[in-house]
Design a protein around this motif. Structure first.
Motif, short mmCIF file in Angstrom:
data_model
loop_
_atom_site.label_atom_id
_atom_site.label_comp_id
_atom_site.label_asym_id
_atom_site.label_seq_id
_atom_site.Cartn_x
_atom_site.Cartn_y
_atom_site.Cartn_z
N LYS A 62 17.72 -6.93 -2.95
CA LYS A 62 17.12 -6.02 -3.92
C LYS A 62 15.73 -6.49 -4.32
N ILE A 63 15.55 -7.79 -4.46
CA ILE A 63 14.23 -8.33 -4.81
C ILE A 63 13.25 -8.07 -3.68
N GLN A 88 12.25 -4.49 -3.86
CA GLN A 88 11.32 -4.27 -4.97
C GLN A 88 9.92 -4.77 -4.63
N LYS A 122 11.04 -5.59 -13.76
CA LYS A 122 12.17 -5.12 -12.92
C LYS A 122 12.77 -6.28 -12.14
N THR A 163 16.46 -8.16 -12.27
CA THR A 163 17.34 -8.36 -11.12
C THR A 163 17.81 -9.81 -11.06
N ASP A 183 20.38 -10.44 -13.67
CA ASP A 183 21.67 -9.88 -13.23
C ASP A 183 22.37 -10.82 -12.25
#
Length: 87
Positions: free
Chosen positions: A3-4, A7, A27, A31, A34
């Protein structure tokens, strides 16, 4: 971590817009936070991932300040560190 990477690829398209850079800093930091909350690893793996996550958070601080290049460099180094340790 995927996900990083996604992004960062999204941010690359808008790296000239300081407000976008700052927003993505938040953002990406979210992440990482999380990951800290939900990731349950064995102690050895947990110890190995923390330096990479810490470096990503350093990079997000640079992004939050509008400094895309420095933030990108740190996050890229962290992703390489992760890849080396976990792939």
């Amino acid at each position: 971590m995927e996900k990083i990477l996604i992004q960062m690829k999204e941010l690359e398209k808008k790296k000239e817009d300081k407000e976008h850079v700052k927003a993505y800093g938040g953002k990406i930091a979210g992440t990482v936070n999380d990951i800290f909350k939900t990731c349950k690893l064995e102690p050895e793996a947990d110890e190995a991932i923390h330096p990479a996550l810490g470096l990503i958070l350093e990079g997000t601080e640079n992004l939050n300040g509008g400094n895309y290049e420095v933030g990108k460099k740190k996050i890229h180094e962290a992703l390489e560190m992760y890849h080396k340790n976990f792939k």
